[in-house]
Design an enzyme around this catalytic site. Sequence first.
Site, PDB file in Angstrom:
ATOM      1  N   ASP A  37       0.885  -1.349  -0.011  1.00  0.00           N
ATOM      2  CA  ASP A  37       0.002   0.177   0.109  1.00  0.00           C
ATOM      3  C   ASP A  37       1.127   1.413  -0.081  1.00  0.00           C
ATOM      4  OD1 ASP A  37      -2.497   1.394   0.107  1.00  0.00           O
ATOM      5  OD2 ASP A  37      -2.337   1.372   2.421  1.00  0.00           O
ATOM      6  N   HIS A  46       2.598   3.521  -9.212  1.00  0.00           N
ATOM      7  CA  HIS A  46       2.191   2.144  -9.317  1.00  0.00           C
ATOM      8  C   HIS A  46       3.350   1.530  -9.935  1.00  0.00           C
ATOM      9  CE1 HIS A  46      -1.766   2.743  -8.146  1.00  0.00           C
ATOM     10  NE2 HIS A  46      -2.278   3.707  -8.834  1.00  0.00           N
ATOM     11  N   LEU A 102       8.667 -21.007  -6.877  1.00  0.00           N
ATOM     12  CA  LEU A 102       7.914 -20.078  -6.063  1.00  0.00           C
ATOM     13  C   LEU A 102       6.588 -19.852  -6.808  1.00  0.00           C
ATOM     14  CD1 LEU A 102       7.398 -18.181  -3.805  1.00  0.00           C
ATOM     15  CD2 LEU A 102       8.187 -16.338  -5.090  1.00  0.00           C
TER      16      LEU A 102
END
Length: 261
Positions: free
Chosen positions: A39, A57, A149
Amino acid sequence: MQKREVSLGRGLLYDVYQKRIRRWLSRQELPKHVAMILDGNRRWARQRSLGAVAHGHRAGAAKFREFLVWCDDLGIEVATLYLLSTDNLTGRREDELDGLFEIIADLAEDLSHYRNWRVQHVGSTEGLPEPLVEALRAAERRTEGNTGLHINLAVGYGGRREIVDAMRSIVRDHDSKGGTLEALAEILTPELIGNHLYTGGQPDPDLVIRTSGEQRLSDFMLWQSAHSEFYFVEALGPDLREVDFLRALRDYATRHRRFGS
């Protein structure tokens, strides 16, 4: 010259400090699944007077990849990234969403070519543009056989929506087999619901991390995080450092997990 020496010394101190935490963590039980709410991207861009929030972003997307490398290097098996919520789809301006769609598509493409990672979209495609949906599907197809992963990209994701979709899936499956409502009531269990979530078959997150100092879930993995540990970092998303992540893992390793008992 003096400033350079101070900077170098600070870097060396951080390097020594990180190595010390890593050595300690090597003897501890680490989480198998870490979920991240990165965030503060928009605040990061505004604080730097960068104009368009897309700069924040993009910086956040770059930090996500960095974060995944940290996870992979420590042997963490699953990482879930909260990229775009269902609330974002109705609460953000159109121009910001268009930029986000492009950034997320680029990130999915990038991750699908990196290491031996497996990429999975978790969320609904409703309200997402077709180029983004195709980018997510292409990343899934490209990495389907990978064994490294496991990365969940939570895009068009809402925890309440996920539970509703899981219940719909269960009801439709039961109805297709001619089952009755009474029979459905008998077989309905938390395990059955869990298997029909977007993350069905995966371990629930052991640790949920959120940056920017905010201490809330924001409709993220409501079902799966019932027994998760939470760690909140003051740094804005793009400013997250590896040492912050290592501290989160250190904190996690010192907790006594009770799982509701």
